[in-house]
Scaffold this motif. Sequence first.
Motif, PDB file in Angstrom:
ATOM      1  N   GLY A 189      49.419 -41.034 115.513  1.00  0.00           N
ATOM      2  CA  GLY A 189      49.162 -39.803 116.251  1.00  0.00           C
ATOM      3  C   GLY A 189      50.337 -38.839 116.201  1.00  0.00           C
ATOM      4  N   ASP A 206      48.052 -35.013 108.450  1.00  0.00           N
ATOM      5  CA  ASP A 206      47.028 -35.081 109.490  1.00  0.00           C
ATOM      6  C   ASP A 206      45.663 -35.426 108.900  1.00  0.00           C
ATOM      7  N   VAL A 235      43.398 -38.483 110.167  1.00  0.00           N
ATOM      8  CA  VAL A 235      42.021 -38.269 110.628  1.00  0.00           C
ATOM      9  C   VAL A 235      41.041 -39.093 109.809  1.00  0.00           C
ATOM     10  N   SER A 247      41.452 -42.871 110.796  1.00  0.00           N
ATOM     11  CA  SER A 247      40.896 -43.172 112.115  1.00  0.00           C
ATOM     12  C   SER A 247      39.375 -43.070 112.112  1.00  0.00           C
ATOM     13  N   CYS A 269      45.387 -43.140 119.004  1.00  0.00           N
ATOM     14  CA  CYS A 269      45.826 -42.210 117.970  1.00  0.00           C
ATOM     15  C   CYS A 269      45.272 -40.810 118.212  1.00  0.00           C
ATOM     16  N   ARG A 270      43.998 -40.704 118.495  1.00  0.00           N
ATOM     17  CA  ARG A 270      43.378 -39.397 118.693  1.00  0.00           C
ATOM     18  C   ARG A 270      43.934 -38.688 119.923  1.00  0.00           C
ATOM     19  N   THR A 271      44.160 -39.447 120.995  1.00  0.00           N
ATOM     20  CA  THR A 271      44.691 -38.837 122.220  1.00  0.00           C
ATOM     21  C   THR A 271      46.118 -38.350 122.013  1.00  0.00           C
ATOM     22  N   ARG A 281      47.593 -37.670 119.132  1.00  0.00           N
ATOM     23  CA  ARG A 281      47.582 -36.586 118.138  1.00  0.00           C
ATOM     24  C   ARG A 281      47.278 -35.246 118.791  1.00  0.00           C
TER      25      ARG A 281
END
Length: 207
Positions: A25, A36, A40, A43, A82-84, A86
């Motif tokens: 992230g 990125d 993405v 993930s 990871c998404r949070t 990032r």
Amino acid sequence: QGTRIAFHVGIMTSLIAIPLGVLLGLLGGYFKGWVDSIVVWLSATVASMPGLLFILAISLVVGQGLLGIYMGIGLTTWVGVCRTIRAEVMKQTERAYVQAAKTLGYSHLRIMFRHILPNVAHIILIQFSIRFPSAISTEVFISFLGIGVQGEPSWGVMINNARLRLWQGVWWEMAFTTAAIFLMVFSFNHLADYLRDRFDPALRSER
């Protein structure tokens, strides 16, 4: 003994998933561009796989037992972290302190780990409190199906064994094990809510 196994699963899987999710992230949110895009894509690929089958595949490669459970759950549950991270890092890179650090010529590693990371530490703490009961629930489910921990005092194994004795009127084994799982998950869910209310800057600013 079941509580000990549950805590080990929650802690060990978090030690695998959270650092991996935080690192990816940070990289994706800070560098953006092709870095990125890779984060993405990775993930999204992991998230699109059926979680149970992925855990089973990893367990078969590593071997049944606690190590297989640790690796299987840890390597399949980092996507949310990871998404949070990032998304939050992308916000932080636009802040004045990051722009000032870049102007002063600080290295990317220093900016990421000494300046940005402390400002997203509250999210890591919240993610840990969310992931912990989730990992325990996953371990209980796969152990109940017979593809997880075997020969260990896992709650999933206990429920499976207690199920066979229900017809004999031995109901307390199932009741006590289920109650222990409920209390564990309930406690950590409340802990996650408390940490979010206590440390989330957006909620603090609203108050």
